[in-house]
Design an enzyme around this catalytic site. Sequence first.
Site, PDB file in Angstrom:
ATOM      1  CE  LYS A   1      -0.418  -0.479   5.006  1.00 42.17           C
ATOM      2  NZ  LYS A   1      -1.291  -0.903   6.118  1.00 42.17           N
TER       3      LYS A   1
ATOM      4  NE  ARG B   1      -7.206  -0.115  10.077  1.00 39.82           N
ATOM      5  CZ  ARG B   1      -5.917  -0.225   9.764  1.00 39.82           C
ATOM      6  NH1 ARG B   1      -5.122   0.837   9.820  1.00 39.82           N
ATOM      7  NH2 ARG B   1      -5.406  -1.383   9.398  1.00 39.82           N
TER       8      ARG B   1
ATOM      9  CG  HIS C   1      -4.295  -4.619  11.465  1.00 42.75           C
ATOM     10  ND1 HIS C   1      -3.128  -5.098  10.903  1.00 42.75           N
ATOM     11  CD2 HIS C   1      -4.101  -3.295  11.659  1.00 42.75           C
ATOM     12  CE1 HIS C   1      -2.272  -4.079  10.757  1.00 42.75           C
ATOM     13  NE2 HIS C   1      -2.840  -2.984  11.212  1.00 42.75           N
TER      14      HIS C   1
ATOM     15  NE  ARG D   1      -2.587  -8.330   7.419  1.00 41.18           N
ATOM     16  CZ  ARG D   1      -3.302  -8.686   8.477  1.00 41.18           C
ATOM     17  NH1 ARG D   1      -3.879  -9.869   8.515  1.00 41.18           N
ATOM     18  NH2 ARG D   1      -3.465  -7.851   9.484  1.00 41.18           N
TER      19      ARG D   1
ATOM     20  CE1 TYR E   1       9.361  32.182   1.185  1.00 38.66           C
ATOM     21  CE2 TYR E   1       9.717  29.809   1.281  1.00 38.66           C
ATOM     22  CZ  TYR E   1       9.390  30.949   0.566  1.00 38.66           C
ATOM     23  OH  TYR E   1       9.090  30.842  -0.767  1.00 38.66           O
TER      24      TYR E   1
ATOM     25  CB  CYS F   1      11.693  26.400   0.565  1.00 41.53           C
ATOM     26  SG  CYS F   1      12.787  27.613   1.320  1.00 41.53           S
ATOM     27  CG  MET F   2       6.644  23.396  -2.392  1.00 42.18           C
ATOM     28  SD  MET F   2       5.486  24.197  -3.520  1.00 42.18           S
ATOM     29  CE  MET F   2       4.476  25.137  -2.391  1.00 42.18           C
ATOM     30  CG  ASP F   3       9.728  23.791  -4.958  1.00 45.23           C
ATOM     31  OD1 ASP F   3       8.945  22.826  -5.062  1.00 45.23           O
ATOM     32  OD2 ASP F   3       9.376  24.978  -4.976  1.00 45.23           O
TER      33      ASP F   3
HETATM   34  C1  LIG Z   1      -0.445  -1.754   6.825  1.00 46.94           C
HETATM   35  C2  LIG Z   1      -0.947  -3.066   7.193  1.00 46.94           C
HETATM   36  C3  LIG Z   1      -0.066  -4.138   7.406  1.00 46.94           C
HETATM   37  C4  LIG Z   1       1.440  -3.975   7.418  1.00 46.94           C
HETATM   38  O1  LIG Z   1       1.831  -3.242   8.558  1.00 46.94           O
HETATM   39  P1  LIG Z   1       3.378  -3.059   8.924  1.00 46.94           P
HETATM   40  O2  LIG Z   1       3.350  -2.504  10.291  1.00 46.94           O
HETATM   41  O3  LIG Z   1       3.935  -2.108   7.929  1.00 46.94           O
HETATM   42  O4  LIG Z   1       4.009  -4.388   8.833  1.00 46.94           O
HETATM   43  C5  LIG Z   1      -0.619  -5.388   7.618  1.00 46.94           C
HETATM   44  N1  LIG Z   1      -1.958  -5.560   7.657  1.00 46.94           N
HETATM   45  C6  LIG Z   1      -2.836  -4.551   7.485  1.00 46.94           C
HETATM   46  C7  LIG Z   1      -4.302  -4.814   7.538  1.00 46.94           C
HETATM   47  C8  LIG Z   1      -2.367  -3.270   7.260  1.00 46.94           C
HETATM   48  O5  LIG Z   1      -3.239  -2.266   7.110  1.00 46.94           O
END
Ligand SMILES: *Cc1c(COP(=O)(O)O)cnc(C)c1O
Length: 391
Positions: free
Chosen positions: A48, A146, A175, A231, A275, A322-324
């Site tokens: 992600k 969540r 999770h 995961r 700035y 700054c931005m850039d």
């Molecule tokens: C982001 C996420 C992970 C991975 O999390 P890490 O802490 O980066 O290993 C695993 N499962 C779910 C559902 C997540 O949203």
Amino acid sequence: MQASNHPTISTRFTLRPTQVQVDLDALTRNYQSIQAHVGGAGVMPILKANAYGHGLVRVGQHMQAIGAQMLGVAYLEEGILLREAGVTTPILVLGGILGSQTPLFLQHNLTVTASSIEKLEFVEQAAAAQGITAKVHLKIDTGMERIGVHYYNAEGLLEAALKCKHIEVEGIFSHFANADAADLSSAKLQLERFAEVLRFYEQRSLPVPMRHMANSGAVLQLPEAWLDMVRPGILLYGVYPSREAGRSVAVEPALTWNSRAVYFKVVQAGHPVSYGSTWQSDHPVRVITVPVGYGDGYFRAMSGRAQVLVGGRRYPVVGAICMDQFMVNIENDSAYNGDSITLIGGDGDQRISAEDLADWAGTIPYEILTNINTRVPRVYLPDGAPDTETA
Ligand SMILES: *Cc1c(COP(=O)(O)O)cnc(C)c1O
């Protein structure tokens, strides 16, 4: 009008002196270390947020090439981008979805997270309409609050899933909220709640779907949570999720972030820089300008705290970022236009990590990596091909 005068994508990449380099071999070694650590469990690389800033498509293609059995993303759009790039490995979309998105999941052969009975019904209807069987993973909320059906109400979802004729429950997952903490009591409670939910299948002598719960924190410090698959996100990229979670798996950062000096000058005593005029020196100093800013994800909150490496030495970023662009005080040392500047990575025996930037910005390394803007070209080692996604 002469279209041929326009720079091609590849010259634009080589023109920008700022680059993120991603070492694909380091990603492979990290993946293998995690796989060896978790033994019989599968590994689902989490891709992600542009693969934690490393580039969704290139990292996804690489994970497929090295044999990952399933990939995880947060959003439908991320899954579609991978499919459009030719990635055929199963992809689980972990995040919450709208019912209206379900047909697209099925069209692109993406695995849906069913986080409520209502979502499950959307999938059943869409699958029936297309005359196919949809693969889903059921999401149980064991304490994150969540998405997912609460562990104490999960039976209804599991029952409903059994009745859906066009759904195959391939997996079931939860999770952790605190798996990277020093105190694992709440993580262990979440795991117990998940185990309780899974008894549903045992009691009915039904095969148990693929169970998964472990993020990077749990990969590092909660072996009982590895179940059928883990995961890992941040750990795959070679960054540890927290100091508390320890380093039981050896990984190395796959990403480095470099730029080049584009300006050199002497700033007189009492002449403030940038700035807001927040910084000035009481003696003349040499200052270089680096063409990177908060518009690239080099957070303004690091102003006055960040350091960079120039010629193997550490120097402070001075004045507001700054931005850039931002400025670096090299005191009496020398530097030239074009000199390499390391923002994240090593130079000589010095090293700056994503964790360092997180400390300077008052955030976590996840936020540093995922905020490196797509306007920074990604270059992949060993072959060094630029990432055209960032065009
Ligand atoms: C982001 C996420 C992970 C991975 O999390 P890490 O802490 O980066 O290993 C695993 N499962 C779910 C559902 C997540 O949203």
